[in-house]
Design an enzyme around this catalytic site. Structure first.
Site, PDB file in Angstrom:
ATOM      1  N   LYS A 103       0.796  -1.231   0.000  1.00 42.34           N
ATOM      2  CA  LYS A 103       0.000   0.000   0.000  1.00 42.34           C
ATOM      3  C   LYS A 103       0.834   1.291   0.000  1.00 42.34           C
ATOM      4  CE  LYS A 103      -4.380  -1.207   2.185  1.00 42.34           C
ATOM      5  NZ  LYS A 103      -5.273  -0.857   3.290  1.00 42.34           N
ATOM      6  N   ALA A 157      -5.104   3.011   9.410  1.00 42.39           N
ATOM      7  CA  ALA A 157      -6.554   3.207   9.271  1.00 42.39           C
ATOM      8  C   ALA A 157      -6.973   4.536   9.896  1.00 42.39           C
ATOM      9  CB  ALA A 157      -7.306   2.041   9.915  1.00 42.39           C
ATOM     10  N   TYR A 163     -13.881  -5.926  11.939  1.00 41.41           N
ATOM     11  CA  TYR A 163     -15.069  -6.538  11.338  1.00 41.41           C
ATOM     12  C   TYR A 163     -15.244  -8.010  11.685  1.00 41.41           C
ATOM     13  CZ  TYR A 163     -11.343  -7.560   8.039  1.00 41.41           C
ATOM     14  OH  TYR A 163     -10.153  -7.946   7.493  1.00 41.41           O
TER      15      TYR A 163
HETATM   16  P1  NAP Z   1      -1.827  -0.428  12.266  1.00 39.88           P
HETATM   17  O1  NAP Z   1      -1.300   0.529  11.261  1.00 39.88           O
HETATM   18  O2  NAP Z   1      -0.973  -1.565  12.724  1.00 39.88           O
HETATM   19  O3  NAP Z   1      -2.248   0.448  13.571  1.00 39.88           O
HETATM   20  C1  NAP Z   1      -2.804  -0.119  14.730  1.00 39.88           C
HETATM   21  C2  NAP Z   1      -2.954   0.964  15.819  1.00 39.88           C
HETATM   22  O4  NAP Z   1      -3.573   0.348  16.942  1.00 39.88           O
HETATM   23  C3  NAP Z   1      -1.619   1.543  16.293  1.00 39.88           C
HETATM   24  O5  NAP Z   1      -1.786   2.901  16.558  1.00 39.88           O
HETATM   25  C4  NAP Z   1      -1.320   0.750  17.562  1.00 39.88           C
HETATM   26  O6  NAP Z   1      -0.633   1.505  18.537  1.00 39.88           O
HETATM   27  C5  NAP Z   1      -2.711   0.459  18.093  1.00 39.88           C
HETATM   28  N1  NAP Z   1      -2.732  -0.823  18.778  1.00 39.88           N
HETATM   29  C6  NAP Z   1      -2.434  -2.047  18.270  1.00 39.88           C
HETATM   30  N2  NAP Z   1      -2.576  -3.006  19.201  1.00 39.88           N
HETATM   31  C7  NAP Z   1      -2.932  -2.364  20.343  1.00 39.88           C
HETATM   32  C8  NAP Z   1      -3.194  -2.815  21.682  1.00 39.88           C
HETATM   33  N3  NAP Z   1      -3.133  -4.119  22.007  1.00 39.88           N
HETATM   34  N4  NAP Z   1      -3.534  -1.893  22.602  1.00 39.88           N
HETATM   35  C9  NAP Z   1      -3.608  -0.574  22.282  1.00 39.88           C
HETATM   36  N5  NAP Z   1      -3.358  -0.089  21.036  1.00 39.88           N
HETATM   37  C10 NAP Z   1      -3.033  -0.989  20.090  1.00 39.88           C
HETATM   38  O7  NAP Z   1      -3.189  -1.092  11.788  1.00 39.88           O
HETATM   39  P2  NAP Z   1      -4.298  -0.444  10.815  1.00 39.88           P
HETATM   40  O8  NAP Z   1      -3.938  -0.719   9.411  1.00 39.88           O
HETATM   41  O9  NAP Z   1      -4.545   0.962  11.241  1.00 39.88           O
HETATM   42  O10 NAP Z   1      -5.562  -1.382  11.139  1.00 39.88           O
HETATM   43  C11 NAP Z   1      -6.122  -1.412  12.443  1.00 39.88           C
HETATM   44  C12 NAP Z   1      -7.304  -2.388  12.483  1.00 39.88           C
HETATM   45  O11 NAP Z   1      -8.329  -1.944  11.613  1.00 39.88           O
HETATM   46  C13 NAP Z   1      -6.972  -3.820  12.030  1.00 39.88           C
HETATM   47  O12 NAP Z   1      -7.635  -4.725  12.883  1.00 39.88           O
HETATM   48  C14 NAP Z   1      -7.534  -3.899  10.638  1.00 39.88           C
HETATM   49  O13 NAP Z   1      -7.943  -5.200  10.273  1.00 39.88           O
HETATM   50  C15 NAP Z   1      -8.736  -2.973  10.757  1.00 39.88           C
HETATM   51  N6  NAP Z   1      -9.113  -2.357   9.475  1.00 39.88           N
HETATM   52  C16 NAP Z   1     -10.395  -2.491   9.074  1.00 39.88           C
HETATM   53  C17 NAP Z   1     -10.787  -1.907   7.872  1.00 39.88           C
HETATM   54  C18 NAP Z   1     -12.212  -2.050   7.429  1.00 39.88           C
HETATM   55  O14 NAP Z   1     -12.470  -1.845   6.223  1.00 39.88           O
HETATM   56  N7  NAP Z   1     -13.152  -2.344   8.286  1.00 39.88           N
HETATM   57  C19 NAP Z   1      -9.865  -1.189   7.097  1.00 39.88           C
HETATM   58  C20 NAP Z   1      -8.553  -1.056   7.563  1.00 39.88           C
HETATM   59  C21 NAP Z   1      -8.182  -1.647   8.776  1.00 39.88           C
HETATM   60  P3  NAP Z   1       0.921   1.910  18.371  1.00 39.88           P
HETATM   61  O15 NAP Z   1       0.917   3.098  17.429  1.00 39.88           O
HETATM   62  O16 NAP Z   1       1.345   2.262  19.749  1.00 39.88           O
HETATM   63  O17 NAP Z   1       1.607   0.711  17.802  1.00 39.88           O
END
Ligand code: NAP
Length: 282
Positions: free
Chosen positions: A69, A133, A224
């Site tokens: 991406k 996200a 989801y």
């Molecule tokens: P990402 O870039 O890895 O970011 C995850 C964020 O969550 C980071 O800020 C991280 O904190 C925080 N985090 C992770 N684990 C945590 C925990 N155990 N406790 C507290 N904070 C935590 O991931 P992303 O791409 O943004 O995606 C996040 C989620 O959204 C995923 O589950 C993904 O599957 C879902 N998603 C869904 C859609 C949809 O269409 N519905 C689209 C995109 C993503 P740090 O910054 O401190 O590491």
């Protein structure tokens, strides 16, 4: 398929669990498009050749997923303004050999909210998490004129970067902190969004489940799987309106379909796809 069938694909690694072929092939058939969607498993070091292949083979467009991406940006000819601010592309359109990149994650989220009849203008937003996200959602919300965004994340660096991007490009007020959310922090909030993976295939909740609310807040979870996450269940116990992760997932695909075809899928299509999808994630 025949000699004039147009191909649209997914570039990622791995791609074999993707639901995108089901969504887009359903829409191509429904809207009488002589197009087919297929998945291309492209390893990280083969991205450049993969993108050249889009041009060489006259592929009409593609979705882009992990791990490409961000890296795909350097191989494209044009990037949409918001995708540039987000720093990631999940949709590419081939316009006569010119490849333009878009990001429909945040716009899909916004579309999910608007299509359910909610208004974003002058709204106060709190986002939990500060990853990719959150960044795409924050950029799209700011470009839709929300009044303020507050990011809460366990660490500060990525949250601060998002704050800088929004401050430099939009008039939306934005701040971030690592504070755990307390009940009275939500007094002034209209929309609360979880963008962390907390709740993905577990019953963990990104907010203290003992918080109880009497005011109207729209609660959105972008996780989801499961459909009813612990966060959504907490919101329902508090009789709050909710937007599910699946709503964003489907709307980012619908927006990509619109970018490629100029066709706006109907509400009925959204429901139909949601029912197909729910069966696979429940
Ligand atoms: P990402 O870039 O890895 O970011 C995850 C964020 O969550 C980071 O800020 C991280 O904190 C925080 N985090 C992770 N684990 C945590 C925990 N155990 N406790 C507290 N904070 C935590 O991931 P992303 O791409 O943004 O995606 C996040 C989620 O959204 C995923 O589950 C993904 O599957 C879902 N998603 C869904 C859609 C949809 O269409 N519905 C689209 C995109 C993503 P740090 O910054 O401190 O590491």
């Amino acid at each position: 398929m025949n000699s004039t069938t147009k191909i649209i694909g997914l570039l990622g690694h791995p791609v074999k669990h993707s639901f995108s072929p089901d969504i887009h092939n359903y829409l191509f058939e429904k809207y009488n498009q002589n197009s087919a969607y297929c998945c291309f498993d492209v390893e990280e070091d083969k991205l450049k050749e993969g993108v050249e292949g889009i041009k060489a083979l006259g592929i009409k467009g593609c979705n882009v997923t992990i791990p490409h991406k961000v890296n795909i940006i350097t191989h494209l000819d044009n990037i949409d303004k918001n995708a540039k601010l987000i720093g990631a592309v999940n949709t590419v359109k081939n316009e006569k050999g010119n490849l333009k990149g878009y990001n429909t994650d945040g716009s899909g989220f916004v579309k999910a909210i608007l299509s359910k009849g909610y208004d974003l203008e002058n709204k106060k937003i709190m986002i939990i998490g500060a990853g990719g996200a959150c960044r795409s959602i924050a950029v799209e919300l700011a470009s839709k004129g929300v009044l303020s965004i507050e990011i809460r994340n366990r660490s500060i660096n990525k949250a601060s970067e998002i704050v800088r991007t929004i401050e430099n490009n939009f008039s939306t007020r934005i701040l971030c902190s690592t504070e755990i959310i307390k009940e009275n922090d939500l007094d002034d909030i209209d929309i609360l969004i979880n963008t962390t993976p907390i709740g993905m295939e577990t019953d963990l909740c990104p907010i203290s489940e003992s918080i109880s609310l009497s005011k109207d807040i729209l609660v959105c979870d972008i996780v989801y799987k499961p459909h009813n996450t612990a966060f959504i269940k907490w919101a329902k116990r508090n009789e709050l309106e909710v937007i599910y992760g699946i709503d964003m997932l489907i709307n980012q695909a619908l927006h990509a379909f619109y970018i490629w075809t100029g066709i706006e899928p109907s509400k009925e299509d959204e429901e139909c796809i949601k029912n197909l999808y729910k069966k696979t994630i429940e």
